[in-house]
Scaffold this motif. Sequence first.
Motif, PDB file in Angstrom:
ATOM      1  N   HIS A 445       0.840  -1.417  -0.070  1.00 57.74           N
ATOM      2  CA  HIS A 445       0.050  -0.089  -0.067  1.00 57.74           C
ATOM      3  C   HIS A 445       0.883   1.222  -0.035  1.00 57.74           C
ATOM      4  CE1 HIS A 445      -3.670  -2.196   0.744  1.00 57.74           C
ATOM      5  NE2 HIS A 445      -3.043  -2.860   1.610  1.00 57.74           N
ATOM      6  N   HIS A 446       2.127   1.058   0.291  1.00 60.63           N
ATOM      7  CA  HIS A 446       3.025   2.548   0.471  1.00 60.63           C
ATOM      8  C   HIS A 446       3.896   2.563  -0.818  1.00 60.63           C
ATOM      9  CE1 HIS A 446       1.397   2.879   4.662  1.00 60.63           C
ATOM     10  NE2 HIS A 446       1.556   1.637   4.876  1.00 60.63           N
ATOM     11  N   VAL A 447       3.781   1.593  -1.859  1.00 58.85           N
ATOM     12  CA  VAL A 447       4.676   1.557  -2.793  1.00 58.85           C
ATOM     13  C   VAL A 447       4.253   2.539  -3.990  1.00 58.85           C
ATOM     14  CG1 VAL A 447       5.601   0.266  -4.857  1.00 58.85           C
ATOM     15  CG2 VAL A 447       5.569  -0.826  -2.296  1.00 58.85           C
ATOM     16  N   GLY A 448       5.242   3.558  -4.240  1.00 62.60           N
ATOM     17  CA  GLY A 448       5.090   4.480  -5.187  1.00 62.60           C
ATOM     18  C   GLY A 448       5.018   4.084  -6.505  1.00 62.60           C
ATOM     19  N   ILE A 449       4.740   5.027  -7.604  1.00 58.40           N
ATOM     20  CA  ILE A 449       4.852   4.548  -9.015  1.00 58.40           C
ATOM     21  C   ILE A 449       6.431   4.488  -9.420  1.00 58.40           C
ATOM     22  CG2 ILE A 449       4.439   5.650 -11.398  1.00 58.40           C
ATOM     23  CD1 ILE A 449       1.963   4.977  -9.795  1.00 58.40           C
ATOM     24  N   GLY A 450       6.599   3.293 -10.013  1.00 59.47           N
ATOM     25  CA  GLY A 450       8.066   3.048 -10.432  1.00 59.47           C
ATOM     26  C   GLY A 450       8.707   2.267  -9.469  1.00 59.47           C
ATOM     27  N   SER A 451       8.094   1.937  -8.400  1.00 58.62           N
ATOM     28  CA  SER A 451       8.996   1.192  -7.103  1.00 58.62           C
ATOM     29  C   SER A 451       9.279   0.024  -7.448  1.00 58.62           C
ATOM     30  CB  SER A 451       8.039   1.374  -5.844  1.00 58.62           C
ATOM     31  OG  SER A 451       8.018   2.875  -5.396  1.00 58.62           O
TER      32      SER A 451
END
Length: 539
Positions: A445-451
């Motif tokens: 849930h805390h992963v950003g775009i491109g992670s």
Amino acid sequence: MCGRVEPICVQATATGPDVCVSCYKLPEGVCGSCGRTRPCTGVAAGRPRCLRCVPRATVPCAHCGANRPPTVRWAEGPVCDPCYGAALRRRGRCSDCGVERRLVSPPGPDAIRCCDCSGLPPMHTCVECGREDKLYERGRCERCALVRRTAHVLSGPDGMVPAGLVGVRDTIAASPTPRKALNWLRQGAGAPILTEMARGTMAVSHEALDAHGRPRAANHVRQMLVAHGVLPPRDERLVALERMNAQTVAAMGRADDRKTVAAFATWRVLRRVRRRADHHTNERTAINHARNQVIGATRFLDWLADHGLTLATCTQGDLDLWLATGGRSRYDAHHFVDWTSQRKLSPKLSVPSLRSGPGDCLDAEQRWTIIATLLRAPGIETADRVAGSFVLLYAQTLSRIAVMTVDAVTITGSDVSVRFGTQAVLVAAPLATHITDLINTGRAHHVGIGSTPSRWLFPGHLPGQPITALRLGQRLSAFGIDGRAARRAAQAQLAAEVPAVVLAEMLGIAVGTAVDWVHAAGGDWATYASITAADADLS
């Protein structure tokens, strides 16, 4: 245009073919209501209105009964937008054929049969993967639309994605939240930066990103490129400290003082920060205190200049007067004063130590109430449960929690242990269950775009980076947790129950610090001696 059998929206003319409802696009115009350039109706008639401004009639929804504007009109009647989206994503095992399909009959949330078994024609099927889902662009589901859009954004002049950006493309296309990624590609400030790099109009370098006019977006792209090995990693906080110090020095008007502060910032402040960063690679570089040292030096020199003084003519009385007529921040100059005294740039001067009080401590009863809420109340994110428990139960600082990795957690069968110091601590349920959930599913849930897949226990918004202590404190404050006050309360309880040596090994603190905790809690080394003697008797 698409060659599929669909309801026709615009009939063929001498210059163009039939246009179905899926391919038709409204012409753009300046909306007469909001004034924004958007796809509008009434452009040909000279009365453009975008879809957001066109008044829409409301009718009772055939599925939920709410009085809302209809998005579609199906056989059962008008359907509002929430029910329309839910119906297109309603999947399950068909009661007749037993296949996992979209369920459409009977209409509404009680549907149990697929369209084939209900005698209905297939609708909203992705033209690429064949999945029955809500469609986005040109008959594609959100995942296929994301793959196509990502390839377009990262394509070079030859139409191919540059080899260095293939990993970035694949990671964005595999985002666990396709709709969020699609919006980022369409509206985000970082996507145009990637496009410029892919097409060669912007250099793929730290320097080019430093000079970009959108620093936050450039920093997000930077972390994406670093995570995929396109750019070498660098300590961004150290770079920021160097930049801020340079700006502070450049703003000084006196050449001699500017030279002095520049030397202090380079050979005292930055040197110590770099040394600590080299020895603590898993921690964030602490720059606030270092930044305050340089600011304190400039303010002290400004005060001396305003009073007709210099470093060479300053006396201890002048320094004491400066400290006495200002706030606590003036004591930040003590490193600068020590440095100038050692190098004979000033007489022997000394800034007295500024001791702080014990600080606030969370009430014991309130502490246990918050712990019970974190561990058992529904609707709380797993990351908040675990982070808050680490503060309230194990007296961990927010800065240490933020940089914890999954390697600090060991799961063996039903046993879960966490390593804060040199020894692992066995964690009891229900916290053990929350930690397991956080590692298995909660971090997504805390992963950003491109992670990329993260080793951090609490990933941050930036790809490959953990959450910041500031952001973690903001999240926990919603539950009434002040990081320092909560930690002091946990310290008091642990120090009263656990010997200092064991406490130091368990929590990863210095033995001297643990002894101070024990003394403050009313304990002493005799507790450790008695436990050691009891263990010897048992053996």
